[in-house]
Design a protein around this motif. Sequence first.
Motif, PDB file in Angstrom:
ATOM      1  N   GLN A 377       2.037   3.260   7.187  1.00  0.00           N
ATOM      2  CA  GLN A 377       0.897   3.934   7.192  1.00  0.00           C
ATOM      3  C   GLN A 377      -0.101   3.445   8.223  1.00  0.00           C
ATOM      4  OE1 GLN A 377      -0.079   3.236   3.083  1.00  0.00           O
ATOM      5  NE2 GLN A 377       0.200   5.311   2.623  1.00  0.00           N
ATOM      6  N   SER A 439      -0.612  11.431   2.908  1.00  0.00           N
ATOM      7  CA  SER A 439      -0.369   9.953   2.437  1.00  0.00           C
ATOM      8  C   SER A 439      -1.632   8.933   2.954  1.00  0.00           C
ATOM      9  CB  SER A 439       0.921   9.230   2.828  1.00  0.00           C
ATOM     10  OG  SER A 439       0.945   9.564   4.381  1.00  0.00           O
ATOM     11  N   VAL A 440      -2.152   9.263   4.045  1.00  0.00           N
ATOM     12  CA  VAL A 440      -3.213   8.400   4.528  1.00  0.00           C
ATOM     13  C   VAL A 440      -4.469   9.377   4.262  1.00  0.00           C
ATOM     14  CG1 VAL A 440      -4.372   7.008   6.530  1.00  0.00           C
ATOM     15  CG2 VAL A 440      -1.721   7.627   5.958  1.00  0.00           C
TER      16      VAL A 440
END
Length: 467
Positions: A377, A439-440
């Motif tokens: 990430q 996801s971020v």
Amino acid sequence: MTDRPAADAPAAPPAPRRLLGVRVAAWVEIALFFVAVLAIDALLLDGDRFWDVRPHPFWLIVILVAVQYGANASLVAALTASLALTVGNLPVPELGADVFQYWAGIGLRPALWVGVGQILGQMRDRELAERTRLQTRLSLLEHQNQLIANGFEELKRTKSALEARIARQFRTVITTYRAAQSMDVTDEARLSRGLDQLIQSVLSPQKYSLWTLAPDGFVLERAVGWQEDDHFERRLDLGHPVVRHLLAREPALCAARPMDERKLMGQGLLAGALTDLDSGEIVGMLKVEETAFLDFNLYTLENFNVICSWIAAARMRARRWQQLQADRLTGANDLLMTAEVSERIYALLVQLGRRKGFSSSQLIVRPVDPDALAPEQHSILALALGEAARATFRSTDLAFEREADDAEYAILLPGTPLDDAELLGSKLRQAMAGHLPPSVPLDQILIEARPIEETAPAPAPSGGGSA
């Protein structure tokens, strides 16, 4: 391999005691028999020594001794019986008797005792000889069987030892391969772990140490296996025999050689310089203080020399990589410039701003909780920021890595006031929204506008607005 008592030749049984070729036991039995028989005759009977008794009692000892002890003992028994019968006990010859017949009658029984005793004794001797031969052969066979059994056990132990050695070598090859993989890195911490795995798998030392070369000698970097009661030196100055020997580029020291043992001065068993074969530079020293007796051999010394060269090459490669990284302009994704370059540009902007009278700003981009982001990430955030900065800002605006471990970045805006920087921060957030995956989350990313100060790019208290 140690000698075993079972492998020795079988010891012969102790020979019985003999007197004039006859066992002492036979002499004793003969003597006791005649004492007893003659005493009975003298005290209880007529005292004529059983002259008219048929068969004569003396036959008993002659036959028994012949059957028990052989021909020599039977001859002694027969002669003793003859003497016991005739000495002082000859009958008076009759008038007119033939002398030949008289002595023939007296000598018949002694002759029979001797003859029968010899026949039975010879048979007994032959039987004893055969039994001795068979016993000897049996002892030899037992000895051979014991030797074969011992050889088989030794073969089993050798086989087990070879299997264990092959298995250990196989494990060593695998461990060395994995250690070599872990050494093919540029990070110092990971390289140290790889060095430990390599040394343990190849040399199997119980105590060893790694040293760095300083201007005044070797300085201890890391010791493994050392105890509190060990009295090993932590620093070896230039006057120490080990340092003088290794800096003269001599072969590794080995305590098995008397001259090397005097130079080591009780500081270890092996000591070798970490010399880079390409450049010839000495970067440190590897020293083994203690190892198992069976592991201290010629092959260990050869492996030790290889390990020293391997460690030196790995360290030099890591140093060159770090130097290259320090001189790089861009980071791993080639979209963001490195923090080292940003320091020079910060200083240049501050000086130009004071001289030309313009102000510059910066946008600080960082996650709310850096520890909550996984390594991948962090990479996604850096890539999204680089793409957004390329699409949003001018070619003179530069994006830098600020704190790589915390995923903190900075965008330098030369000649841009703080108010305009806050507006650009809003545009940057909108541009990053199109590049960040779910996801971020974007709401977990902070974008702050700050002025460029003299102390930049060190972290400063929050200044300006938040976009």
